[in-house]
Design an enzyme around this catalytic site. Structure first.
Site, short mmCIF file in Angstrom:
data_model
loop_
_atom_site.label_atom_id
_atom_site.label_comp_id
_atom_site.label_asym_id
_atom_site.label_seq_id
_atom_site.Cartn_x
_atom_site.Cartn_y
_atom_site.Cartn_z
NE ARG A 159 112.28 -127.72 16.24
CZ ARG A 159 113.40 -128.38 16.51
NH1 ARG A 159 114.30 -127.84 17.31
NH2 ARG A 159 113.60 -129.56 16.00
CE LYS A 185 99.33 -112.32 4.52
NZ LYS A 185 98.58 -112.07 3.28
CD GLU A 190 100.69 -102.65 -2.12
OE1 GLU A 190 99.54 -102.71 -1.64
OE2 GLU A 190 101.20 -103.57 -2.80
CE LYS A 225 100.35 -105.64 6.11
NZ LYS A 225 101.26 -106.12 5.08
CD GLU A 259 94.99 -112.64 3.70
OE1 GLU A 259 96.10 -112.15 3.97
OE2 GLU A 259 94.61 -112.88 2.56
NE ARG A 273 97.85 -109.67 6.92
CZ ARG A 273 98.97 -109.95 7.59
NH1 ARG A 273 98.91 -110.54 8.75
NH2 ARG A 273 100.15 -109.60 7.10
CG ASN A 311 95.31 -109.25 -0.80
OD1 ASN A 311 96.46 -108.83 -0.79
ND2 ASN A 311 94.93 -110.31 -0.12
CG HIS A 319 97.05 -107.00 -4.21
ND1 HIS A 319 96.67 -105.70 -3.94
CD2 HIS A 319 98.33 -107.11 -3.73
CE1 HIS A 319 97.65 -105.07 -3.32
NE2 HIS A 319 98.67 -105.90 -3.19
CG HIS A 340 98.58 -112.92 -8.77
ND1 HIS A 340 97.98 -114.11 -8.47
CD2 HIS A 340 99.89 -113.19 -8.91
CE1 HIS A 340 98.89 -115.06 -8.44
NE2 HIS A 340 100.06 -114.53 -8.69
CG HIS A 351 103.33 -106.07 -5.94
ND1 HIS A 351 102.47 -107.11 -6.20
CD2 HIS A 351 102.87 -105.49 -4.80
CE1 HIS A 351 101.54 -107.16 -5.27
NE2 HIS A 351 101.76 -106.18 -4.40
N1 LIG Z 1 105.18 -109.86 3.45
C1 LIG Z 1 104.23 -109.09 2.96
O1 LIG Z 1 103.22 -108.81 3.61
C2 LIG Z 1 104.45 -108.50 1.61
C3 LIG Z 1 103.62 -107.46 1.16
C4 LIG Z 1 103.90 -106.87 -0.08
C5 LIG Z 1 104.97 -107.34 -0.84
N2 LIG Z 1 105.72 -108.38 -0.39
C6 LIG Z 1 106.87 -108.88 -1.15
O2 LIG Z 1 107.78 -107.82 -1.28
C7 LIG Z 1 108.54 -108.00 -2.48
C8 LIG Z 1 108.58 -106.70 -3.23
O3 LIG Z 1 109.22 -105.76 -2.40
P1 LIG Z 1 109.89 -104.45 -2.99
O4 LIG Z 1 108.93 -103.78 -3.88
O5 LIG Z 1 110.47 -103.72 -1.85
O6 LIG Z 1 111.02 -105.04 -3.96
P2 LIG Z 1 112.57 -105.38 -3.74
O7 LIG Z 1 112.85 -105.87 -2.40
O8 LIG Z 1 112.97 -106.26 -4.88
O9 LIG Z 1 113.28 -103.96 -3.92
C9 LIG Z 1 113.17 -103.29 -5.15
C10 LIG Z 1 114.55 -102.90 -5.71
O10 LIG Z 1 115.01 -101.75 -5.01
C11 LIG Z 1 116.31 -101.99 -4.50
N3 LIG Z 1 116.39 -101.19 -3.29
C12 LIG Z 1 115.81 -101.43 -2.11
N4 LIG Z 1 115.98 -100.40 -1.29
C13 LIG Z 1 116.72 -99.49 -1.94
C14 LIG Z 1 117.21 -98.21 -1.62
N5 LIG Z 1 116.94 -97.64 -0.44
N6 LIG Z 1 117.94 -97.56 -2.54
C15 LIG Z 1 118.18 -98.11 -3.75
N7 LIG Z 1 117.72 -99.31 -4.14
C16 LIG Z 1 116.98 -99.98 -3.23
C17 LIG Z 1 116.36 -103.46 -4.29
O11 LIG Z 1 117.68 -103.93 -4.22
C18 LIG Z 1 115.62 -103.94 -5.53
O12 LIG Z 1 116.47 -103.92 -6.64
C19 LIG Z 1 107.87 -109.13 -3.25
O13 LIG Z 1 108.64 -110.29 -3.12
C20 LIG Z 1 106.53 -109.30 -2.55
O14 LIG Z 1 106.06 -110.62 -2.59
C21 LIG Z 1 105.48 -108.95 0.82
ZN LIG Z 2 100.68 -105.52 -2.67
#
Ligand SMILES: NC(=O)c1ccc[n+]([C@@H]2O[C@H](COP(=O)([O-])OP(=O)(O)OC[C@H]3O[C@@H](n4cnc5c(N)ncnc54)[C@H](O)[C@@H]3O)[C@@H](O)[C@H]2O)c1
Ligand SMILES: [Zn+2]
Length: 451
Positions: free
Chosen positions: A208, A230, A272, A314, A324, A328, A332, A335, A339, A352
């Site tokens: 929990r 999030k 972003e 942020k 949100e 917040r 987006n 987005h 999306h 993304h």
């Molecule tokens: N929680 C939130 O507020 C929020 C906001 C935006 C995005 N997201 C989520 O984040 C995700 C996307 O994140 P992302 O763009 O970081 O993608 P990701 O986590 O898939 O990373 C992208 C790629 O880079 C590789 N990688 C990461 N760090 C590295 C490094 N230092 N050197 C070499 N390779 C590296 C990873 O293994 C992966 O293959 C999505 O699932 C999205 O929904 C969440």
């Molecule tokens: Zn985004």
């Protein structure tokens, strides 16, 4: 339907002095009522001197953040990459759930930074097959150096958005339970947004709720996903449908991890960064216009500064609207269109940030059609995205119908009305509204789609 004149009213944010205490936050929350839609613009947060320097400490105080002990971060010139990076701290102010974001070079070489946020004696590092060979040993060293009492376990997940699901999440729980992690344990997310979201959700639900630390290693995670709490996983019927708001103990952004990040991932995260400038921080956008080349060249001081400004923006939005209810949603920008591109074109085809970049161009185009922004801003947006080597239009295969069908089920649809984040007024102001001329949306979709 024309835009209501009430959206022209400008909102300003209360300034917080360094003496602001957490207990005052709740009273500020009750004072700031956030409308479901409205216009958001902010007092100019930067000081800009003739010598082209930004005084970041003063800026932090001006935009209402706890001032960090950061020396001034100069605007980049191409000769600055050899100078040592400054590190900085941005505080996310959420009352008793407040936490620091440490940003800088070599932070994983400073064990005390991490260790000060580990409360119990057990740590579970969650990472993936790409990041583990690069940074897992260093992270374990940082957790255990001169700290013999702590026991560190790790779980290495498969890499990719397609593994951000319940099955993979169970591997985290399996490891935690097999290792007899107790309530005082700490989960550490070492990776990009996928790992951060999954590890955060695991931490929110294991026993929990256990302590949680973010070590984001992509630009996307460093400027966006690791901040704000999030967390979650995907369901086969949709992205991020299962999750929780759960804040970490701290976020440690070691920008040296960006050295191994592929170019395309780096650019995706910059979308972003550009977004923060457009929706609420004109002078940060102007700084980016001058410094995009330095960012593309991975200049560490430019990156430290860009991540700091992004996290400040942020953090401030999150501390005003954690769950949100209005403000917040402005994070987006682009987005909803983006999306539709991710869904219509197929996840994994475009990153993304790439989809968001094209989506921002579409939102900006629509804002111009509504007469809410000048032509010159449209050109500036195209220019900065091109400099960041990001797309400025959706893939050719996208049709008007594909956009419409995905946008119809967007989370921001309320009472059958699609609310969008659009720019309105001077650079750095935006609205989150369902009150716009539908024709402008149709015209934008037709302008960007062949059929
Ligand atoms: N929680 C939130 O507020 C929020 C906001 C935006 C995005 N997201 C989520 O984040 C995700 C996307 O994140 P992302 O763009 O970081 O993608 P990701 O986590 O898939 O990373 C992208 C790629 O880079 C590789 N990688 C990461 N760090 C590295 C490094 N230092 N050197 C070499 N390779 C590296 C990873 O293994 C992966 O293959 C999505 O699932 C999205 O929904 C969440
Ligand atoms: Zn985004």
């Amino acid at each position: 339907m024309a835009a209501s004149s009430s959206f022209c009213s400008q909102r300003t944010l209360p300034l917080r002095t360094p003496s602001h205490s957490h207990s005052k936050l709740s009273s500020r929350h009750s004072l700031v009522r956030l409308p479901a839609s409205g216009s958001y613009s902010y007092p100019s947060p930067y000081l800009y001197s003739e010598s082209n320097n930004y005084c970041s400490g003063t800026r932090a105080a001006k935009i209402g953040l706890k001032a960090s002990a950061t020396p001034a971060a100069p605007v980049m010139d191409q000769t600055s990459s050899s100078s040592p990076a400054v590190s900085t701290v941005v505080e996310v102010d959420l009352g008793d759930r407040s936490y620091p974001i440490y940003i800088g070079s070599g932070l994983l070489d400073q064990p005390q930074l991490l260790q000060r946020h580990v409360h119990g004696k057990q740590v579970l590092v969650v990472t993936n097959t790409t990041i583990a060979p690069l940074y897992l040993d260093k992270t374990i060293w940082a957790l255990t150096d001169r700290n013999p009492n702590v026991k560190v376990e790790s779980v290495i997940l498969p890499d990719g958005e397609q593994y951000k699901n319940m099955e993979t999440l169970m591997k985290v729980f399996d490891k935690a339970i097999e290792s007899r992690m107790d309530r005082r344990c700490t989960f550490v997310a070492l990776g990009g947004g996928v790992i951060g979201d999954m590890c955060g959700y695991a931490a929110a639900s294991y026993l929990r709720g256990v302590n949680f630390i973010q070590i984001p290693t992509t630009v996307m995670a460093q400027v966006d996903s690791s901040v704000g709490g999030k967390t979650g996983i995907n369901h086969r019927l949709g992205k991020n449908l299962i999750g929780a708001f759960y804040q970490p103990q701290c976020v440690l952004v070691d920008i040296d991890t960006l050295n191994t990040l592929p170019d395309r991932e780096l650019a995706s995260g910059l979308a972003e960064v550009i977004k923060y400038g457009l929706i609420r921080d004109a002078e940060f956008f102007e700084w980016q216009e001058k410094n995009m080349q330095a960012l593309m060249a991975r200049d560490s001081r430019a990156f430290t500064y860009a991540i700091k400004c992004s996290c400040e923006n942020k953090a401030q939005v999150v501390s005003l609207d954690e769950l949100e209810s209005g403000l917040r949603a402005t994070l987006n920008l682009g987005h909803t269109f983006g999306h539709a591109i991710e869904t219509g074109f197929g996840y994994g085809q475009w990153l993304h940030g790439e989809a968001v970049a094209a989506g921002m161009v579409m939102a900006v185009d629509m804002s111009r059609r509504l007469g809410w922004i000048d032509d010159s801003l449209v050109k500036r947006v195209l220019n900065i995205l091109q400099q960041a080597k990001l797309p400025t239009a959706p893939p050719e295969s996208m049709t008007v119908d594909m956009f419409k069908s995905v946008m119809a089920v967007d989370k921001k649809v309320a009472d059958g009305l699609l609310r969008l984040i659009l720019l309105k007024g001077p650079l750095g102001s935006c609205v989150f509204t369902g009150e716009y001329d539908r024709q402008a949306l149709d015209d934008t979709l037709r302008a960007f789609c062949k059929s």
